[in-house]
Design a protein around this motif. Structure first.
Motif, short mmCIF file in Angstrom:
data_model
loop_
_atom_site.label_atom_id
_atom_site.label_comp_id
_atom_site.label_asym_id
_atom_site.label_seq_id
_atom_site.Cartn_x
_atom_site.Cartn_y
_atom_site.Cartn_z
N ASP A 294 0.85 -1.20 0.00
CA ASP A 294 0.00 0.00 0.00
C ASP A 294 0.88 1.25 0.00
O ASP A 294 1.97 1.26 0.60
CB ASP A 294 -0.90 0.03 1.23
CG ASP A 294 -2.03 -0.99 1.16
OD1 ASP A 294 -2.28 -1.51 0.06
OD2 ASP A 294 -2.65 -1.24 2.21
N LEU A 295 0.41 2.29 -0.67
CA LEU A 295 1.13 3.57 -0.70
C LEU A 295 0.77 4.36 0.55
O LEU A 295 -0.40 4.46 0.91
CB LEU A 295 0.75 4.37 -1.94
CG LEU A 295 0.96 3.68 -3.30
CD1 LEU A 295 0.54 4.60 -4.43
CD2 LEU A 295 2.41 3.24 -3.48
N VAL A 296 1.78 4.90 1.21
CA VAL A 296 1.56 5.71 2.41
C VAL A 296 2.07 7.13 2.15
O VAL A 296 3.13 7.32 1.54
CB VAL A 296 2.26 5.09 3.64
CG1 VAL A 296 1.52 3.84 4.10
CG2 VAL A 296 3.71 4.75 3.35
N PHE A 297 1.30 8.12 2.62
CA PHE A 297 1.59 9.52 2.32
C PHE A 297 1.75 10.33 3.61
O PHE A 297 1.12 10.01 4.62
CB PHE A 297 0.46 10.13 1.48
CG PHE A 297 0.30 9.48 0.12
CD1 PHE A 297 0.84 10.06 -1.02
CD2 PHE A 297 -0.40 8.28 -0.01
CE1 PHE A 297 0.69 9.47 -2.26
CE2 PHE A 297 -0.56 7.68 -1.25
CZ PHE A 297 0.00 8.28 -2.38
N PHE A 298 2.55 11.38 3.52
CA PHE A 298 2.86 12.20 4.68
C PHE A 298 2.79 13.69 4.35
O PHE A 298 3.00 14.09 3.19
CB PHE A 298 4.25 11.85 5.21
CG PHE A 298 4.41 10.40 5.53
CD1 PHE A 298 4.07 9.90 6.78
CD2 PHE A 298 4.87 9.51 4.56
CE1 PHE A 298 4.19 8.55 7.07
CE2 PHE A 298 5.00 8.15 4.85
CZ PHE A 298 4.65 7.67 6.11
N HIS A 299 2.47 14.46 5.38
CA HIS A 299 2.36 15.92 5.30
C HIS A 299 1.05 16.33 4.62
O HIS A 299 0.50 15.59 3.80
CB HIS A 299 3.56 16.55 4.58
CG HIS A 299 4.87 16.18 5.21
ND1 HIS A 299 5.34 16.76 6.36
CD2 HIS A 299 5.81 15.25 4.83
CE1 HIS A 299 6.52 16.22 6.68
NE2 HIS A 299 6.82 15.30 5.77
N ALA A 300 0.60 17.50 4.97
CA ALA A 300 -0.67 18.01 4.44
C ALA A 300 -0.63 18.17 2.92
O ALA A 300 -1.64 17.98 2.24
CB ALA A 300 -1.01 19.33 5.11
#
Length: 341
Positions: A294-300
Motif C-alpha cells: 500500500d502507498l503511504v503519504f505524509f504531510h498536508a
C-alpha cells in the motif's frame, strides 16, 4: 574402713586431659557448624524448585520461523487462488441450478394446471376423478404410489402424467444441487479463511519479535501475498541501498514517487510521477487496514510517500544524500494510505 579415693592426677596429666576434651569439643562444634550449614542450604533449596524460563529464541531461529511461515502463507495463497476458481465455478453452477429449478417449477405448475383442468372437466361431467385428489394432495408422490391411482393414470394421457413426474423430479434434483453447491461454496471459503488467518497471525507475531531484536531483518524477510501490491513491493525491496536522486525513477536512482512508480510499473500498473496524482490512483484505506505494498503519504501537501512493508514500517527514498531504506511510519505526519490494486 575408709573408702578408697581416686588417685590424684598430676598437673601435666590434668592439662593433657583438658586439652583432649577441648579438642573433642572443637571438632564437635566444627561438625555441628558444617551440619547446620548443610541443613540451612537444604532448607533453602527444598521448598521450591527454581523455575527455568525457556530461553528467548535467537535472531537466526526467529528468521527461520518467519521464513517458514511466509512459505506456508505463500502455499495457502496459491491454494486460495485455486479455490477461488473453484468457488467461482461452484457459484456459477449454483446459479444455473437455481435457474433450472425455477424453470422446472414453472413446468411443474403448467402440467399441474393441465391435470387440474382435466379433473375439473371430469367433475363437471359428473365423474369422480382421482386427479382432483392428486392436485389437492399435500403429498402428490404418496398419492401416486397408490395402486388404484397408478392404474387410473396409466389409462389416461400418458404424456401428461409422464411430464408431470419428470418435472417434479427434475425440480427436486435442481433444488438439491443448488443447495449443495451453496453449502460447498460456504465451507470452502470458511476453511480457507480460517487457515489463512491463523498462519498470518502467527507470521505477524514472529516477524514482530524478529524486528524487535534486529530491525534490519525486516528487509530480509519474504513479502507475503500474491496481489499486485505485494508483487510491487518485492521489486521495490531489491532497490534497498540505492541513492536518492531528485526526479529519478529508476532503475538505479529514485526519488520517493519515482520508486513507487517504478515498482508498480514492474507489475503492469502505470502510476504518474507525482505524489498528488498517486494519492488518487486507488482506494483509500485506514492506517489499521494497511497491507504490504500500500502507498503511504505524509504531510498536508503529500510531498512525501513510501510503500508499506509491515510491522509499522515503510520502504521509501527519503531525501538527497540518503538511500532507499526501511523506516518507521511513526514520527512523520501521516496523511493517509492508498491501495492501488
Amino acid at each position: 574402713m575408709e573408702p578408697l579415693r581416686p588417685a590424684s592426677l598430676s598437673r601435666s596429666e590434668r592439662s593433657g586431659a583438658c586439652s583432649a576434651g577441648a579438642g573433642r569439643a572443637a571438632r564437635f562444634r566444627r561438625r555441628g557448624a558444617v551440619l547446620t550449614g548443610a541443613l540451612a542450604a537444604l532448607a533453602l533449596a527444598s521448598p521450591t524448585v527454581a523455575a527455568h524460563a525457556d530461553p528467548e529464541p535467537s535472531t537466526k531461529d526467529l528468521k527461520a520461523q518467519a521464513t517458514k511461515l511466509a512459505d506456508q502463507l505463500e502455499q495457502l495463497t496459491e491454494q486460495y487462488n485455486g479455490l477461488k476458481v473453484k468457488l467461482q465455478q461452484s457459484q456459477r453452477a449454483a446459479k444455473v441450478a437455481t435457474e433450472n429449478a425455477k424453470r422446472q417449477e414453472k413446468a411443474l405448475q403448467a402440467v399441474r394446471d393441465k391435470v387440474g383442468n382435466l379433473a375439473a372437466t371430469s367433475y363437471m361431467q359428473g365423474g369422480s376423478d382421482p386427479t382432483a385428489s392428486f392436485v389437492a394432495s399435500q403429498d402428490p408422490q404418496a398419492f401416486l404410489d397408490q395402486a388404484a391411482t397408478l392404474h387410473y393414470f396409466a389409462s389416461q394421457d400418458g404424456s401428461k402424467v409422464q411430464g408431470l413426474m419428470q418435472a417434479m423430479q427434475a425440480a427436486q434434483r435442481a433444488r438439491k444441487a443448488a443447495e449443495e453447491r451453496a453449502r460447498q461454496v460456504s465451507d470452502l471459503r470458511g476453511r480457507l479463511e480460517a487457515q489463512r488467518k491463523k498462519v498470518s497471525q502467527t507470521y505477524e507475531k514472529t516477524r514482530g519479535k524478529l524486528v524487535k531484536k534486529d530491525p534490519t531483518q525486516l528487509g530480509k524477510l519474504p513479502v507475503v501475498g500474491s496481489g499486485k501490491g505485494a508483487q510491487a513491493l518485492r521489486y521495490a525491496m531489491t532497490k534497498i541501498g540505492r541513492p536518492y536522486v531528485w526526479g529519478a525513477s529508476g532503475p538505479s536512482t529514485f526519488d520517493c514517487s519515482g520508486l513507487t512508480m517504478w515498482a508498480y510499473k514492474q507489475v503492469g500498473i502505470s502510476l504518474p510521477h507525482y505524489t498528488g496524482s498517486q494519492w488518487n490512483a486507488g482506494t483509500h484505506v485506514s492506517r489499521g487496514q494497511l497491507q504490504p505494498g500500500d502507498l503511504v503519504f505524509f504531510h498536508a501537501d503529500l510531498h512525501h510517500m513510501g510503500m508499506y512493508v509491515g510491522d509499522g514500517k515503510m520502504l521509501h527514498a527519503p531525501h538527497t544524500g540518503d538511500v532507499v531504506k526501511i523506516a518507521p511510519l511513526a514520527g512523520r505526519p501521516f496523511a493517509g494510505a492508498v491501495r492501488v490494486a
